[in-house]
Write an enzyme that holds these catalytic residues in place. Structure first.
Site, PDB file in Angstrom:
ATOM      1  CB  ILE A 177      -0.994  -0.023   1.181  1.00  0.00           C
ATOM      2  CG1 ILE A 177      -1.776  -1.346   1.176  1.00  0.00           C
ATOM      3  CG2 ILE A 177      -1.974   1.132   1.129  1.00  0.00           C
ATOM      4  CD1 ILE A 177      -2.503  -1.662  -0.120  1.00  0.00           C
TER       5      ILE A 177
ATOM      6  CG  ASP B 147       0.418  12.788   8.803  1.00  0.00           C
ATOM      7  OD1 ASP B 147      -0.101  12.013   9.613  1.00  0.00           O
ATOM      8  OD2 ASP B 147      -0.242  13.453   7.977  1.00  0.00           O
TER       9      ASP B 147
ATOM     10  CG  ASP C 213      -2.883   6.211  -0.360  1.00  0.00           C
ATOM     11  OD1 ASP C 213      -3.127   5.177  -1.024  1.00  0.00           O
ATOM     12  OD2 ASP C 213      -1.749   6.471   0.104  1.00  0.00           O
TER      13      ASP C 213
ATOM     14  CD1 TRP D  44      -8.447  12.489   8.559  1.00  0.00           C
ATOM     15  CD2 TRP D  44      -6.709  11.338   7.776  1.00  0.00           C
ATOM     16  NE1 TRP D  44      -8.790  11.154   8.551  1.00  0.00           N
ATOM     17  CE2 TRP D  44      -7.755  10.431   8.078  1.00  0.00           C
ATOM     18  CE3 TRP D  44      -5.505  10.837   7.255  1.00  0.00           C
ATOM     19  CZ2 TRP D  44      -7.633   9.053   7.888  1.00  0.00           C
ATOM     20  CZ3 TRP D  44      -5.374   9.463   7.067  1.00  0.00           C
ATOM     21  CH2 TRP D  44      -6.428   8.593   7.384  1.00  0.00           C
TER      22      TRP D  44
ATOM     23  CE1 TYR E  94      -4.069  11.566  23.636  1.00  0.00           C
ATOM     24  CE2 TYR E  94      -2.308  13.107  24.192  1.00  0.00           C
ATOM     25  CZ  TYR E  94      -3.285  12.192  24.579  1.00  0.00           C
ATOM     26  OH  TYR E  94      -3.456  11.925  25.908  1.00  0.00           O
TER      27      TYR E  94
ATOM     28  CG  HIS F 219      -5.160   2.266   0.593  1.00  0.00           C
ATOM     29  ND1 HIS F 219      -5.395   0.959   0.934  1.00  0.00           N
ATOM     30  CD2 HIS F 219      -4.895   2.904   1.768  1.00  0.00           C
ATOM     31  CE1 HIS F 219      -5.274   0.820   2.243  1.00  0.00           C
ATOM     32  NE2 HIS F 219      -4.971   1.981   2.777  1.00  0.00           N
TER      33      HIS F 219
ATOM     34  CB  CYS G 234      -3.318  -0.169   5.785  1.00  0.00           C
ATOM     35  SG  CYS G 234      -3.058   1.618   5.886  1.00  0.00           S
TER      36      CYS G 234
ATOM     37  CD  GLU H  55      -8.771  -1.871   7.907  1.00  0.00           C
ATOM     38  OE1 GLU H  55      -8.642  -0.646   7.719  1.00  0.00           O
ATOM     39  OE2 GLU H  55      -8.895  -2.368   9.028  1.00  0.00           O
TER      40      GLU H  55
ATOM     41  CG  HIS I 274      -3.837  -1.550  12.565  1.00  0.00           C
ATOM     42  ND1 HIS I 274      -3.236  -0.319  12.512  1.00  0.00           N
ATOM     43  CD2 HIS I 274      -4.889  -1.498  11.732  1.00  0.00           C
ATOM     44  CE1 HIS I 274      -3.917   0.453  11.670  1.00  0.00           C
ATOM     45  NE2 HIS I 274      -4.915  -0.245  11.189  1.00  0.00           N
TER      46      HIS I 274
HETATM   47  C1  MET Z   1      -4.035   5.315   6.169  1.00  0.00           C
HETATM   48  S1  MET Z   1      -3.760   4.840   4.534  1.00  0.00           S
HETATM   49  C2  MET Z   1      -2.054   4.869   4.370  1.00  0.00           C
HETATM   50  C3  MET Z   1      -1.614   4.813   2.957  1.00  0.00           C
HETATM   51  C4  MET Z   1      -0.166   5.149   2.738  1.00  0.00           C
HETATM   52  N1  MET Z   1       0.174   5.088   1.346  1.00  0.00           N
HETATM   53  C5  MET Z   1       0.690   4.164   3.504  1.00  0.00           C
HETATM   54  O1  MET Z   1       1.012   3.153   2.968  1.00  0.00           O
HETATM   55  O2  MET Z   1       1.032   4.395   4.644  1.00  0.00           O
HETATM   56 ZN    ZN Z   2      -4.652   2.632   4.743  1.00  0.00          ZN
END
Ligand code: MET
Ligand code: ZN
EC number: 2.1.1.14
Length: 791
Positions: free
Chosen positions: A468, A526, A636, A598, A553, A679, A761, A701, A729
């Site tokens: 991803i 980020d 994304d 975001w 946070y 994505h 992800c 996902e 995760h």
């Molecule tokens: C929350 S989606 C995240 C996509 C991003 N391209 C990554 O691989 O981290």
């Molecule tokens: Zn993702």
């Protein structure tokens, strides 16, 4: 001295003052951020989890944070100050603990309440010791709090759930404030929202949470009456579900619940029923004639509900006017707000109107004073939670006829300066957005034709494998990024470092046989901030943290003005990655809706306009990537689902259109042979919304869903899909067999020719050891199917 005057009611001065006092419009805060000005809460809870601080220390820090918040509000002159808005993890989870809605799998360990609480919030894994057995339990489900980026822990009920009071957190915290000489209004999520936002546990799937209302109400009443005994005269019960499309049963439940409380009125504090994040008008019947002392509405999000809601405020009821934005960081416009509140005063009288925040301030950063690096011009446009507390007081003073002319004047100046600023306005951007036409939002050829050209140039096998985007963000990467930001290493040194990282990631992917490679995103702090920092129109805080969930946070960037891209943002890294391999490398971008969601958006321009501005900047980037030889580009959009308006109707339909349309504006400027990916993670998606993006390939996902119905929903999806095969995760490494099994299940319902093989992800939070094993197994699973389908 003053008390003497008050007592002397016959004296005309005394009368005047007491009349004035009487007509003073009250000010109220619905909730204040609990994380502390310097993330004290995070630091202590995480240290507690690691066993580095004692439970006493943890509680002490909690107590200090609460005291500081109360004092801050008291000193600002707030009349109605909340308590029980504090939580060590989540305020909804607090209630599950308080009402003993603790599934047996947690209860059975007999942990201290705080540890049961954390186990429910984040799971717990502990090996056996001499005195205790091993513990292994996963967390309860975590869900988005309405359309915000806060997540609550979902109440989970079963047939064996037995509500009873387990401790008395709201009472304890009320008393704690009282001891400091501060009278508070405790806040609790109301019973209907608490049940409605919950779900049935695995072992009790036939259970309808709302059916538990009758059992739950006496326990609510018990805690409320304890509050009254402790000295609370009023409580705030939040029923934000009132802004959803509520089924009849839930509307009935509202009536039932508050009538029940009314039947016990003499032993309970007065109730303010609070709704927020939207209009309650479609559920107005549930509110009409409801026996509560006050009703609170969010007039920032839904000013248009004013006439309707005022018409149902009972003769003796108060109206709490939510006018200071609890969800964004912009300075309030005092003149406008005062006017709005005055409309309410005219209808109801000053003694029945309260000036309030629109929602809890939980969703805003703590204190603007902590921002030393902001451009002072821009800083003057913002108000964080601490500043908003003062705003509520100023507006309430103003509508009460107190002299706040200095504040009003400064406010008017600041509001005017922002509106006229060339930081805010860029005519060229406005012109370009106005010129967007339907053609710009459409690829040159339909998918089937594009696919032929893409297959010709990319020559991918059946079951193509990809990831991803991000690869493990090691300590080394973070250290070097920080060094570069601080200027301790030069741009050349940094580039060399990043290129070496990219090379490692590329070589690894080649080695295990992935088909479409990525560069690994080592340069990105980020996925939104990285692009925001390169766009004109964005600004950033150093300490503007907002709780996302538990101790997680986020620090959303702020959109302050028209957005534009002065120069390419990601081309250099992608081009380098492509230059060292013969396999296709995906260009990686964050889509317009995710950048918008975001961030803290502007409140002076429609959100869709901001999305289109971002779309144009991204379109230029996509085209530049293509021109530089990148043949696969992923944009994304993980946040696309959370932006969906809470209610069905015109606003939602409009969003569904512009969210997809802005994505297509960003991605449709390319040749047919260029493959566009997108994505999505975090949420249940509507296949029709995804279809509207017309991306050639989407990755979604999926690993934790494992739901055949979900696959069936996507069966007719025309383009290509990769359903995530493993949870990124978790440190757990999935076996090849496990993934083969997953793919087999999917292929029962889904054509093999359209199926891509990828994780859920990005891998940035994982370490290399796990990543290597997981991806190797994944590629092997794809190879297995290639063999199968050859036959
Ligand atoms: C929350 S989606 C995240 C996509 C991003 N391209 C990554 O691989 O981290
Ligand atoms: Zn993702």
């Amino acid at each position: 001295m003053f008390s003497m005057i008050f007592k002397d009611t016959k004296s005309s001065v005394g009368q005047l003052i007491s009349n004035n006092l009487h007509t003073m419009v009250q000010s109220a805060i619905l909730g204040f951020p609990r994380i502390g000005p310097n993330r004290e809460l995070k630091k202590t809870t995480e240290a507690y989890w690691k066993g580095k601080v004692s439970v006493e220390e943890l509680f002490k820090v909690g107590k200090e944070l609460r005291a500081a918040n109360w004092k801050l509000q008291k000193e600002a002159g707030v009349d109605i100050i909340p308590s029980n808005d504090f939580s060590f993890y989540d305020q909804v989870l607090d209630l599950s603990l308080l009402f003993n809605a603790i599934p047996e799998r947690y209860a059975k360990y007999n942990l201290a309440p705080i540890d049961t609480f954390f186990a429910m919030g984040r799971g717990l894994q502990k090996s056996a010791t001499e005195t205790s057995a091993a513990i292994d339990v996963t967390a309860l489900e975590m869900v988005k709090w309405f359309d915000s980026n806060y997540h609550y822990v979902r109440p989970t009920f079963s047939h064996s759930t037995e509500f009873k009071l387990n401790g008395q957190k709201p009472v304890d915290e009320f008393l704690e404030a009282k001891e400091l000489g501060i009278q508070t209004r405790p806040v609790l999520l109301g019973p209907v929202s608490y049940l409605f936002l919950g779900k049935a546990d695995k072992d009790s799937l036939d259970l309808e949470p709302l059916s538990l209302l009758e059992k739950l109400l006496p326990v609510y009443a018990e805690v409320l009456s304890k509050l009254k005994q402790a000295g609370a005269t009023e409580v705030q019960l939040d029923e934000p579900t009132l802004v959803l499309d509520l089924p009849q049963e839930a509307q009935q439940a509202i009536k039932k619940a508050y009538q029940f409380f009314a039947s016990k009125a003499s032993s309970l504090p007065e109730i303010t029923l609070a709704s927020y994040f939207g209009t309650v008008v479609p559920n107005l019947n549930a509110l009409k004639g409801l026996p509560v002392a006050a009703l609170h509405f969010d007039f920032v999000r839904a000013p248009e509900q004013f006439d309707d809601v005022v018409s149902i405020v009972g003769d003796k009821q108060k109206l709490s006017v939510g006018i200071i934005d609890g969800r964004n960081i912009w300075k309030n416009n005092f003149a406008k707000s005062s006017e709005f509140v005055k409309k309410a005063i005219e209808k109801l009288g000053a003694d029945r109107v309260i000036v309030a925040t629109s929602s809890s301030l939980l969703h805003t950063p703590v204190d603007l004073e902590n921002e030393s690096k902001l451009n002072p011009v821009i800083k003057d446009w913002f108000a964080f939670a601490t500043q908003k507390v003062k705003e509520v007081v100023i507006v309430s003073k103003n509508v009460s006829g107190k002299n706040v002319s200095a504040e009003l004047e400064a406010n008017a100046k600041s509001v005017a300066a922002r509106a006229a600023s060339d930081i805010t306005n860029n005519p060229a951007v406005k012109k370009r957005v106005a010129a967007i036409d339907a053609k710009m939002a459409q690829r040159a050829a339909p998918f089937d034709e594009r696919l032929i050209e893409q297959q010709k140039s990319l020559k991918l096998p059946l079951f193509p494998t990809t990831t991803i985007g991000s690869f493990p963000q090691t300590r080394d990467i973070r250290i070097n990024r920080n060094k570069f930001a601080k200027g301790t290493i030069s741009a050349e040194e940094y580039e060399k470092f990043i290129n070496a990282e990219i090379e490692t990631v590329i070589r690894f992917q080649e080695e295990i046989g992935l088909d479409v490679l990525v560069h690994g995103e080592p340069e990105r702090n980020d996925m939104v901030q990285y692009f925001g920092e390169q766009l004109n129109g964005y600004t950033f805080t150093v300490n503007g943290w907002v709780q996302s969930y538990g101790s997680r946070y986020v620090r959303p960037p702020i959109i302050v003005g028209d957005l534009s891209r002065p120069k390419p943002m990601s081309v250099k890294e992608s081009v380098y990655a492509q230059s060292i391999t013969t396999k296709p490398v995906k260009g990686m971008l964050t889509g317009p809706v995710t950048c918008l969601r975001w961030s803290f958006p502007r409140d002076d321009v429609e959100q869709k306009t901001q999305a289109y501005q971002l779309a144009l900047a991204l379109r230029d980037e996509v085209n530049d990537l293509e021109a530089a030889g990148i043949t696969v580009i992923q944009v994304d959009e993980p946040a696309i689902r959370e932006g969906l308006p809470l209610r069905a109707g015109a606003e939602r339909d409009d969003y569904v259109f512009w969210a997809a349309d802005s994505f297509r504006v960003a991605t449709s400027g390319v040749r047919n042979s260029t493959q566009i990916h997108s994505h999505f993670c975090y949420s249940d998606l509507d296949p029709n919304h995804i279809k509207a993006l017309d991306a050639d390939v989407v990755s979604i996902e999926y690993s934790k869903k494992d739901d055949p119905n979900y696959i069936a929903e996507f069966k007719d999806y025309p383009n290509h899909i990769g359903l995530g095969l493993f949870d990124i995760h978790s440190p757990r490494v999935p076996s090849k067999e496990e993934m083969i099994h997953k793919i087999e299940t999917i292929l029962k319902d889904y054509p093999a020719s359209k199926f891509w093989v990828n994780p859920d992800c990005g891998l940035k939070t994982r370490d290399w050891a796990e990543t290597k094993l997981s991806l190797t197994n994944m590629v092997d699973a794809a190879k297995y199917f290639r063999e199968q389908y050859k036959k």
